[in-house]
Design an enzyme around this catalytic site. Structure first.
Site, PDB file in Angstrom:
ATOM      1  N   GLY A 133      11.620  15.450  13.645  1.00 21.12           N
ATOM      2  CA  GLY A 133      11.756  14.137  14.252  1.00 21.12           C
ATOM      3  C   GLY A 133      12.466  13.149  13.360  1.00 21.12           C
ATOM      4  N   VAL A 134      12.433  11.886  13.785  1.00 22.39           N
ATOM      5  CA  VAL A 134      13.086  10.809  13.044  1.00 22.39           C
ATOM      6  C   VAL A 134      12.153   9.607  12.957  1.00 22.39           C
ATOM      7  CG1 VAL A 134      15.441  11.512  13.626  1.00 22.39           C
ATOM      8  CG2 VAL A 134      14.206   9.964  15.164  1.00 22.39           C
ATOM      9  N   ASP A 168       8.532   5.996  15.441  1.00 22.95           N
ATOM     10  CA  ASP A 168       8.369   7.422  15.150  1.00 22.95           C
ATOM     11  C   ASP A 168       8.694   8.205  16.423  1.00 22.95           C
ATOM     12  OD1 ASP A 168       7.628   9.926  14.314  1.00 22.95           O
ATOM     13  OD2 ASP A 168       5.502   9.484  14.062  1.00 22.95           O
ATOM     14  N   CYS A 195      16.276  23.284  16.912  1.00 26.75           N
ATOM     15  CA  CYS A 195      17.549  23.983  16.731  1.00 26.75           C
ATOM     16  C   CYS A 195      18.691  23.076  17.158  1.00 26.75           C
ATOM     17  CB  CYS A 195      17.577  25.290  17.527  1.00 26.75           C
ATOM     18  SG  CYS A 195      17.688  25.055  19.320  1.00 26.75           S
ATOM     19  N   ASP A 234       9.210  12.166  17.796  1.00 28.77           N
ATOM     20  CA  ASP A 234       8.944  13.561  17.444  1.00 28.77           C
ATOM     21  C   ASP A 234       9.424  14.463  18.570  1.00 28.77           C
ATOM     22  OD1 ASP A 234       7.769  16.056  16.820  1.00 28.77           O
ATOM     23  OD2 ASP A 234       6.160  15.065  15.733  1.00 28.77           O
ATOM     24  N   CYS A 243      18.438  21.568  20.866  1.00 32.63           N
ATOM     25  CA  CYS A 243      17.520  20.496  21.253  1.00 32.63           C
ATOM     26  C   CYS A 243      17.595  19.266  20.346  1.00 32.63           C
ATOM     27  CB  CYS A 243      16.077  20.998  21.335  1.00 32.63           C
ATOM     28  SG  CYS A 243      15.442  21.803  19.848  1.00 32.63           S
ATOM     29  N   CYS A 265      13.287  25.751  22.325  1.00 31.17           N
ATOM     30  CA  CYS A 265      12.243  25.731  21.292  1.00 31.17           C
ATOM     31  C   CYS A 265      10.997  25.064  21.852  1.00 31.17           C
ATOM     32  CB  CYS A 265      12.703  24.941  20.055  1.00 31.17           C
ATOM     33  SG  CYS A 265      14.212  25.522  19.274  1.00 31.17           S
ATOM     34  N   GLU A 289       0.827  -1.208   0.000  1.00 34.62           N
ATOM     35  CA  GLU A 289       0.000   0.000   0.000  1.00 34.62           C
ATOM     36  C   GLU A 289       0.861   1.258   0.000  1.00 34.62           C
ATOM     37  OE1 GLU A 289      -3.124   2.689   2.609  1.00 34.62           O
ATOM     38  OE2 GLU A 289      -2.327   0.857   3.499  1.00 34.62           O
ATOM     39  N   LEU A 303       0.616   3.740   8.585  1.00 32.95           N
ATOM     40  CA  LEU A 303       1.388   4.367   7.514  1.00 32.95           C
ATOM     41  C   LEU A 303       2.550   5.178   8.074  1.00 32.95           C
ATOM     42  CD1 LEU A 303      -1.638   5.715   5.447  1.00 32.95           C
ATOM     43  CD2 LEU A 303      -0.242   3.728   4.863  1.00 32.95           C
ATOM     44  N   LEU A 304       3.631   5.275   7.280  1.00 28.16           N
ATOM     45  CA  LEU A 304       4.762   6.111   7.669  1.00 28.16           C
ATOM     46  C   LEU A 304       5.336   6.765   6.414  1.00 28.16           C
ATOM     47  CD1 LEU A 304       6.316   6.828  10.279  1.00 28.16           C
ATOM     48  CD2 LEU A 304       8.015   5.120   9.625  1.00 28.16           C
ATOM     49  N   HIS A 336       9.221  17.653   2.881  1.00 30.85           N
ATOM     50  CA  HIS A 336       8.251  18.138   3.868  1.00 30.85           C
ATOM     51  C   HIS A 336       7.645  19.462   3.384  1.00 30.85           C
ATOM     52  CE1 HIS A 336       6.349  19.318   7.572  1.00 30.85           C
ATOM     53  NE2 HIS A 336       6.682  18.153   8.116  1.00 30.85           N
TER      54      HIS A 336
END
Length: 450
Positions: A191-192, A136, A155, A138, A158, A149, A68, A351-352, A359
């Site tokens: 995030g990662v 995930d 930044c 964030d 962080c 922040c 998908e 989903l990812l 972005h």
């Protein structure tokens, strides 16, 4: 937020707010050029095919076609359950729709694009059968422990919270679970994402995924709890002990203190005092720190001094109550331990965002991150869409996705994806396909000999 179904597409298409904010780094024209010149279609197809390329008799030629994909188009038009027979079909669909975001879902038992045909049969044939184990993280979930922040902003002060999260989770996935083929990707903003692509990870059930996710659960509080981590018992679990010694303790006492000065003001240190269950200790430390409020020390020096005072006090009183034995570690974990969105990891059909998307709020590309060199990753230095277009204009028609030299803006990222992640993964996948095929042929021969 209200969603309006589009009649002719059912659950495939939904509309959200019709006027999303588009930053200068991002526009549809730029996106068309990016998808036309730089998006690595072949690499994405090879990755998600896992060796099922039709070149071996043991391949499942329909494997990729059961995956998908989801497209988010301009004005938040949302297309789910898209699927493609091959790389060319995927490329054609992306180039004709130029999605603002591409999400990747599970591999299903049947072609997602044809799921309605199977629904009429009265049997539940449409079900997820494979999916990478994903994570995930964030940085907005760290807003209570970062003072530089908040929200979507990030930044250099962080972002190291994300770096230490990568180190902790990556080490555990490899050492504790034995996974080898792990892809870390910048989300493009704050995030990662982590993709665990080993065959045994892709075949985990939802229950097994939940068990893995819960293994990482430490942060259990919310904004209304003063104490958000409770490390019960006389000693830490080996995974937590290793994370504390190898990563968290030094990061807390070094980079975090330098960047956030978490004891430097009353507002900051009161949060930490609230994590100590003994009111006498709270009062004693509070008195010391209030009396030294006018110190000539820098914020960083003040913060480090108060941390040493807190540690010395707790260590001298740790036999007073069981809850004080792990209080120092609990404070460190509260500020530094990875805050994973565990629900993302628990379900196969979640989903990812795909790697190498752009972005729409920042215009930055979702590039891979090398976990072995994640200290060097700078989210603010990731190339933007406009920078890539400038590079294309400067380089003329010679600039394309096959340019993985370090001289091009995306070159280093594509080179890392191919050489450090994709090539070892595909080698393993093809070995597994060959092994399974030989086993199958061997069983067939045994049957015939009988």
């Amino acid at each position: 937020m209200t969603r309006e179904e589009i009649d002719n597409n059912g659950d495939d298409m939904m509309i959200d707010d019709p006027n999303p904010k588009i930053e200068n780094e991002f526009n549809v024209h730029y996106l068309r050029i990016y998808y036309g010149n730089l998006f690595p279609y072949s690499d994405i197809h090879k990755w998600l095919s896992y060796g099922h390329d039709g070149k071996h008799p043991g391949c499942d030629e329909y494997y990729f076609g059961r995956r998908e994909f989801s497209f988010t188009l301009e004005n938040d038009v949302y297309l789910r359950y898209k699927s493609f027979k091959n790389a060319s079909a995927m490329e054609d669909a992306i180039k004709s729709n130029f999605p603002y975001k591409i999400d990747i879902g599970a591999v299903y038992s049947v072609d997602p694009d044809k799921r309605h045909a199977y629904a009429h049969s009265g049997t539940n044939l449409f079900t997820p059968v494979e999916r990478e184990l994903v994570f995930d993280i964030d940085i907005t979930d760290y807003d209570d422990v970062r003072y530089c922040c908040s929200g979507a902003d990030v930044c250099a002060k962080c972002w190291p919270l994300m770096t230490v999260a990568i180190k902790v989770i990556d080490t555990s996935l490899r050492d504790d679970f034995g996974f080898k083929y792990i892809l870390w990707v910048f989300s493009g903003r704050r995030g990662v994402h982590c993709w665990v692509c080993d065959a045994k990870a892709r075949r985990l059930t939802n229950e097994q995924r939940s068990a893995v996710a819960e293994y990482f659960r430490v942060y259990k509080g919310n904004e209304n709890n003063a104490k958000k981590v409770d490390l019960m018992g006389h000693s830490l679990h080996p995974f937590l002990a290793r994370s504390y010694v190898d990563f968290l303790k030094n990061f807390f006492e070094g980079e975090l203190q330098a960047n956030q000065s978490i004891f430097s003001s009353k507002e900051k240190y009161e949060k930490i005092l609230g994590m100590i269950t003994d009111e006498d200790i709270q009062s004693d430390l509070r008195g010391k720190w209030e009396n030294s409020a006018r110190s000539s020390l820098s914020e960083e020096a003040t913060s480090l001094l108060r941390w040493e005072q807190l540690k010395k006090t707790l260590q001298s009183k740790k036999n007073k109550a069981p809850s004080l034995r792990t209080c120092i570690e609990e404070i460190v974990f509260t500020f530094t331990y990875p805050r994973i969105d565990l629900e993302v990891s628990k379900q196969m059909n979640h989903l990812l965002k795909a790697p190498f998307c752009v972005h729409p709020k920042t215009g930055r590309v979702c590039v891979p991150i090398d976990p072995n060199n994640c200290d060097e990753f700078d989210p603010l230095a990731v190339p933007t869409l406009s920078q890539l277009i400038e590079e294309i204009n400067a380089g003329g028609l010679s600039m394309d996705v096959d340019d993985d030299s370090d001289k091009s803006l995306l070159g280093k990222s594509i080179k890392f994806f191919r050489s450090s992640f994709l090539e070892p993964l595909l080698k393993s996948c093809k070995e597994e396909i060959e092994s399974s095929y030989k086993t199958k042929i061997g069983k067939s021969k045994d049957t015939f000999s009988w």
